[in-house]
Every structure is written in C-alpha cells, then in structure tokens.
Enzyme design. Sequence first.
Site, PDB file in Angstrom:
ATOM      1  N   HIS A 229       0.800  -1.226   0.000  1.00 21.14           N
ATOM      2  CA  HIS A 229       0.000   0.000   0.000  1.00 21.14           C
ATOM      3  C   HIS A 229       0.828   1.269   0.000  1.00 21.14           C
ATOM      4  CE1 HIS A 229      -4.108  -1.542   0.684  1.00 21.14           C
ATOM      5  NE2 HIS A 229      -3.522  -2.530   1.319  1.00 21.14           N
TER       6      HIS A 229
ATOM      7  N   LYS B 259     -10.182  13.312   3.696  1.00 16.72           N
ATOM      8  CA  LYS B 259      -9.202  12.220   3.750  1.00 16.72           C
ATOM      9  C   LYS B 259      -8.347  12.458   4.978  1.00 16.72           C
ATOM     10  CE  LYS B 259      -7.858  13.491  -0.428  1.00 16.72           C
ATOM     11  NZ  LYS B 259      -7.785  12.195  -1.073  1.00 16.72           N
ATOM     12  N   ARG B 260      -7.511  11.507   5.356  1.00 15.73           N
ATOM     13  CA  ARG B 260      -6.617  11.755   6.490  1.00 15.73           C
ATOM     14  C   ARG B 260      -5.773  12.993   6.229  1.00 15.73           C
ATOM     15  NH1 ARG B 260      -6.271   7.871  10.772  1.00 15.73           N
ATOM     16  NH2 ARG B 260      -4.526   9.104  11.538  1.00 15.73           N
TER      17      ARG B 260
ATOM     18  N   LYS C 132      -0.759  14.434   1.157  1.00 18.97           N
ATOM     19  CA  LYS C 132      -2.078  14.669   0.567  1.00 18.97           C
ATOM     20  C   LYS C 132      -2.320  16.158   0.299  1.00 18.97           C
ATOM     21  CE  LYS C 132      -4.254  10.557   2.673  1.00 18.97           C
ATOM     22  NZ  LYS C 132      -4.915   9.854   1.555  1.00 18.97           N
TER      23      LYS C 132
ATOM     24  N   THR D  30      -9.149   6.012  -2.726  1.00 22.76           N
ATOM     25  CA  THR D  30     -10.473   5.471  -3.031  1.00 22.76           C
ATOM     26  C   THR D  30     -11.521   6.567  -2.862  1.00 22.76           C
ATOM     27  OG1 THR D  30     -10.592   4.658  -0.759  1.00 22.76           O
ATOM     28  CG2 THR D  30     -10.027   3.051  -2.461  1.00 22.76           C
TER      29      THR D  30
ATOM     30  N   LYS E 270     -15.117   7.326  -4.953  1.00 24.25           N
ATOM     31  CA  LYS E 270     -16.432   7.570  -4.360  1.00 24.25           C
ATOM     32  C   LYS E 270     -17.008   8.884  -4.863  1.00 24.25           C
ATOM     33  CE  LYS E 270     -14.616   5.706  -0.044  1.00 24.25           C
ATOM     34  NZ  LYS E 270     -14.038   6.165   1.244  1.00 24.25           N
TER      35      LYS E 270
HETATM   36  C1  LIG Z   1     -12.724   6.390   1.546  1.00 22.53           C
HETATM   37  C2  LIG Z   1     -12.288   6.818   2.877  1.00 22.53           C
HETATM   38  C3  LIG Z   1     -10.946   7.125   3.114  1.00 22.53           C
HETATM   39  C4  LIG Z   1      -9.902   7.105   2.021  1.00 22.53           C
HETATM   40  O1  LIG Z   1      -9.889   8.363   1.387  1.00 22.53           O
HETATM   41  P1  LIG Z   1      -8.681   8.783   0.411  1.00 22.53           P
HETATM   42  O2  LIG Z   1      -9.146  10.071  -0.171  1.00 22.53           O
HETATM   43  O3  LIG Z   1      -8.564   7.711  -0.618  1.00 22.53           O
HETATM   44  O4  LIG Z   1      -7.472   8.927   1.249  1.00 22.53           O
HETATM   45  C5  LIG Z   1     -10.576   7.518   4.378  1.00 22.53           C
HETATM   46  N1  LIG Z   1     -11.476   7.601   5.385  1.00 22.53           N
HETATM   47  C6  LIG Z   1     -12.772   7.328   5.195  1.00 22.53           C
HETATM   48  C7  LIG Z   1     -13.718   7.460   6.331  1.00 22.53           C
HETATM   49  C8  LIG Z   1     -13.225   6.917   3.940  1.00 22.53           C
HETATM   50  O5  LIG Z   1     -14.529   6.633   3.776  1.00 22.53           O
END
Ligand SMILES: *Cc1c(COP(=O)(O)O)cnc(C)c1O
Length: 812
Positions: free
Chosen positions: A359, A553-554, A559, A661, A665
């Site tokens: 990852h 995101k985190r 990022k 991911t 979404k």
């Molecule tokens: C999808 C998701 C992530 C991953 O988000 P990225 O933008 O791909 O880093 C992190 N936390 C939650 C709660 C998510 O639903």
Amino acid sequence: MSKKKSETTLMDNNSFTVELEKHLRRELGTSPKRATAHDWWQALSLTLRDINLDQLQQSGLDENQEERHVCYLSMEFLMGRLLGDALMNLGLYETAATLLQSYGVRLSDVLDQERDMSLGNGGLGRLAACFMDSLANRNIPATGYGINYRYGLFRQVFVDGYQKEKPDVWREFGSPWETCRPSETVEIGLFGHMEMDHDGNNRWVPSKKLFGVPWDITIPSFGGQYVNRLRLWESLVGAYPIDLDKYNQGEYLEACRNLVDGDTISGVLYPEDSTPQGKDLRLIQQYFFTACSLKDIIRQHKQRGLPMGSLAKHYALQLNDTHPAIAIPELMRLLMDEEGMVWNQAWAITQEMCHYTNHTLLPEALEKWSASLLGRILPRHLQIIEMINYVFLNGEAKEQWGDNLEIIQKVSIFEELDNGDRMIRMANLSVIGSRRVNGVAALHSGLVKANLFPEFDALYPGKLVNVTNGVTPRRWLAHCNPGLARLLDRNIGTDWRTDLDQLEKLTPLAESPDFLDAFANVRFKNKERLARLIEKECKVTVNPNALFDVQIKRLHEYKRQQLNLLHIISLYHEMLDNPDADHTPRVFVFGAKAAPGYVLAKQIILAINKIAQVINNDRRLDDRLKVVFLPDYRVSLAEQIIPAADLSEQISTAGFEASGTGNMKLGLNGALTIGTLDGANVEIAEAVGDDNIFIFGKTVDEIAALQQQGYNPYHYYESNPVLKRAIDSLMNGSFCQHKPDLLKPVAEDLMHRDQFMALADFESYREAQQKVSETFRKPRLWWRKAVLNTARLGGFSSDRSIADYAEKVWGE
Ligand SMILES: *Cc1c(COP(=O)(O)O)cnc(C)c1O
C-alpha cells in the site's frame, strides 16, 4: 458475473414485524409503544443479523465447497454504520420505514443512533470493508480476519481550532451486530524461550498464554442470499482472569492484572496512518490476530477431514499490507512444529497460500521490526525468519546475483544496523513468502516494480501484479445517494447495483438537457442537506448554489491540504482586491483527522480552522467564500458529504498516493476531480477523458527530477507574488491577531522545507482552479461533465477489484 437480483426479500412483512417486536420485548425489555430510537436501532439490527445468520449457514460456510476460501487478514476494517446498508441489501428499507412510521418514529432518526464501527484509520481499512462486501457479492467464500478493538479510531473535536482526541466508545454495552463464539476460542503463546527436546528438536516454550475469542459479523450480498463473515478477535489472558486468592487477600489491583493485560492487546486501534508504529504492543497485536486466524483456519480444515498437505488448495490468505506478515513464519511453525512437516513441504504450502498487497512506497512507512524485540516476544519466529532468509540468500538469490553484495544486502530480510542490532524488513519477508504481490493502482504497481522491488521483479517474473482498488457501489452510491439511485433506476434500470458497468448507459443522457437538470436537482437537494449539517456542526451558513469544493481524507503532508489552503488564501485576497468582479461563489469543505503525534498535520488543521474563522466572518466577501472543517471525519460523515460534492480534491504529490479510493467515491457520485497524475487519478482520467477532469501539477518523473536537483521552495515563494502574499499572511498573523505567531510553523515549513513540494505545484493548481470556476459558471457544460463522470467510472467498483484478485492473484 451476472447475478439475478431477487425481487422477493428473505422475510415477509409479517414475520419481520413479529421478529422485530420479539427482539424489542425479549432483548430490550420494552415494547413498540415505549421503545426509544436507540431501542429500535438495536432491535432492527438484531432482526437483520438473525436473517443473515440463517443465510450464512447455507452459503459462506459450505463445508463441501471446492473453491478456495479467501481469508482476508487485515489489522483494520473501517465498516462504518451497518443498519442502513443491511436494510437496503435485504430489501427491507421501505418495510422498516413504514413500520416505524406507524409508531410515529422516523427511520432516519433510528439510523442516526448507530455509532460508526471505526476499526480502521482510513483508506486501507475502508478498502478491507469494501472488499468484504464485494466478496459476498461475487459469491466467493471468504472470511475477514481482524481485531475486535474495544476502542476504534479516536473521536475528533476542535477546541479553539485545535484537534483534541476523545476515546471512541463504540460498543460500551456490546454491539447488536457482533455474535460471540466462545466455543471457537483459540489459545496462543508469547515470550518464553527455545528448548531442545529428547529427540533433538527445537521447541518453543512460551511463558505467556493468551486466548483469542472470536466475534462474528455477517456480511450479506445485495439481496441477502449469500453471506460471508467478518471474524474479529478479542484477547483474554488466561481462563481465570481474576486471581481469587490474591483478591481475597485484598490485593485487588494485583488480582486483576491478567484482566488488564489481556484487555490491552485488543484494546485500542493505533491511530497511525502511513507511518509504522514501532511499539511492542503493536507487534503483539499483529501476532495475536494472525495466529488466532491461522489456528481457526487449520481447525476448520481438519474438521472437514482434509489432510494438512492440501491446506493451500482450500485456503488463500490475503495480507492487507505487511501488518499480518508474521503469518508467514507462523504458518511455517504450525506446519513444522505442530504438524510435523519438513521444511520444504511447509515452505511450499506457505508460499502457495500467502498473497501480499503493498500500500505504500514511502520508505518511512515500510514496516521494520528490531530482531532483538521480535526474538524476545516470538523466539521461534525469529529462528524461522532467519532460516527463510538463509535458504533464500544461499539459494535463489545466489543463483541470480552470485556474490553481488550490494544486491544481496538489498534483498535480504535483515538490515544490519551500526549498533549491532538487525531490523527485519517485513516487506521483503512478504515478497519472498508470497505467491503474488500486488500494488493498488496501475501507476503504483509500476513503481513497486521499478523502484521498490526491481530485484524481486527480475527474480520472480509475474509475481508482482496490479489490482486497482475499487469501492462498493452499494454503500457509496445506492445507499449514500438515494436521490441519484432513483434517477439511475428510472433511466438505466436497477442492475447497476451489482453490475456497475451498466452506468455506461448514461452516456447518451449526458446530451439530454432534461436529464442534466434532473441530475443537477439531485445534487442541489444533497447540498441543501449538507448545508443543514454544516449549520448544525460548524454554525456557518452556506449557500447551496455555491460550488462545493471538497477535500476529505486523512490529514497528511503528502495529501497536501496545505496546498488547498494556500489557494483559499489567494482567492480571499483576490476577492478583497476586486470586490466587484464576478467571482464564482465557493464553499470549501474539509474533513480530516491527524495522527495524534503528527505535529505539523495538527498545525495545518489549526491553520485551516483559523483561516475559516476570519473568512467566514468577513462581511466584505458577501458570502461568496466560506470555509468549513467538519469535525470527526468518518464513514458516516463521508456518506453525507460525498453526494453533495461538486469538486473532488485529489491533489497529492505525484508518486505518493498509492491509489486513493475517496477519488472513486466522489467521481462516481458525479463530482469533478481536480487532481495530480497520482495513484488511481491516472486511471480515472483515462476513463472520464481529459475534458472531464482538471489535471494539474508535476508528474512522477518531474517530481523525481526536482528532488534530484535539490528542491528549493524559497525560490517559488520569492518569484510568485500571489504565493508570497498567501504565505506572508500566515507569517504575519493576519488570521490570528491575538497570537500573531500561531501559524508561523506552517508558513516556515512551506518556505524552507516543503517536503511534498506544494509550492512547486501552486501555480499550476491555481490555473486549474480558475478553469474550474469558469466551467462552473456554464451549467450545461458542468453537468454534462458530471454525468460523464458517473457514466464512465463503473470500472472502479470493488466488484471489479475482487474479480481481478480472483483471476490474477488467487487463481492459477
Ligand atoms: C474512503 C475513505 C478514506 C480514504 O480516502 P482517500 O481520499 O482515498 O485517502 C478515508 N477515510 C474514510 C472514512 C473513507 O470513507
């Protein structure tokens, strides 16, 4: 795969009502008239769990199945809430809503009672949850194995703009979704020493025993016919957790020692994301859940009366990152020490069974354990790892590279430190011990081959493969965006839920003004709903007609929330300079948790909050610019933000986001992406077409070249007046007049370090954002692009990912 979607549910309305009321009375001691929303939530959950348990006996646990059972080993499962999704899957959503209504209760209030199951940090844990859903939908027999943490990821609150962490008490009185299976408790050892028995065999004599108690959660397919399970281990020390002798002598604390120790192992989820945590307890957690899972697998295999030699034929282990990599020596130990196999046979089975998903490329995020630490906790495993390394280096490695010391040192499982200790590289162990290794997006897998493991790729041609991540369309489209789901049903039929390529049928509708209006209208409703949430959570009023620009995101430097922030400041300055110009109104929405020990990430959160406060209260802007940071980002919050997003921020430094991911979404729900050529953004851009995405910034190669020549952020600061003004305003206290130095650390880091090169991409980002603003002012154009995003992203369903795993990883 084309599965028939059953129109009939597994339970008729009458029996459903009967079951539900039974649970209310018996489990909760209440009645439909007196029940609180929380009671209803529990009773509904128990009712659905029962339906799933009945189905489980008929599907996932079929003892005679020929297919390989997939065991998905993951330290994290970020499941979110389960009730809404389960009602939808079992076709009981409307039934439940109507029934509750007859008692004057709103289903949405009941769903809101559920605490998220936050047993994960971010993308990696959420991926595991999406994969469990898709394994069931692909009718692949599978078990998810993990840890039943008492406390999941911390709850985030803001105090004066600072992140504060609160414990996540998510199952104080148990969760209705979890079923304890005490009869399947397993015992594992820890610590101790090695001993020679009278046959001259080396035996591990552990000094500590630990019990793993399984808690199961059912995972139904859409329609509910096929059910798998998630099995989460809870730790317990000893059969008698309380020493009654000591207790009776008044030594209460000492008497409860076992209780305290046992509890800690499955006690808390480490809140670290993208950095490893080199703590003993973390290694013990890893070993604990891996060893319990392997015992469980072998027990089932034997119960089926099958010989140990065929274990790998019947089970495939998928290691989600290196966290469960200790499975490799543990499996060797079980096969040799407990099942009496010789090395070669045990090794053949191990290599056949294990598969590893990488990852990250960040060198600081690759797990390493000190050999002396691992040897103290798991002495036998250290021996086995040494032997694996010895056999590897003197066999395959020598044949391939002779005495090329540089390569041998690089591929060795052990890294020698100057202080004499050795570090165990869990990634090397995982590659050597696995049948397949996969990256999580095409770009990432390419970099895994070219930069991370080029030697292994040469040694094992075909072992390293790509499986691009995906997200489940049940949760991330059907459930979170019911308005869009209805619109899709009316226009392209209902099969898209289990066959997301059906979304292609939307393509011609992108030319229909009526459809574009309907699509825009769904979004508008979703934005109104999010606006209400923002009002409630942040006390900020936002205009649902504005462009909703979302980064969720985190919080991590790679990022680049800081890049987004610099752009916001530059927009603010532009609006102040030209108050009468026709600016596109924007609402910037953030959601992000920072690891509690990640100082700079927390300072960035503080900066966003402080800047939000100034901007949101500046009357001169005429409400054309708002910035909100919704606290406690988690799955259930994501479900409310994503359907309301116009713009999806995917702005990581090229080469650092393995896949992402969140990008999938948001794009599926019709948000346009502004992003770098990083992770799965590359494949998203290919799918939607260059005209329907806003790509900016340096490429992987350009970033590498910049790093090579010596990156100097100050140069960008000096030569770009817009950027300089934005950073200066962080330096000089414009956003925190009571404490002018408060945001200096963020500014100084950007000017003098800027590890992830935000400044190098700033101008390109700003230009892309200007295009976004212009496009948003042409609704026809904007909504056409939005529809095409939904239409063309069907390939990012996790059903497709799982089909890829079945073919490229677990298959022949
Ligand atoms: C999808 C998701 C992530 C991953 O988000 P990225 O933008 O791909 O880093 C992190 N936390 C939650 C709660 C998510 O639903």
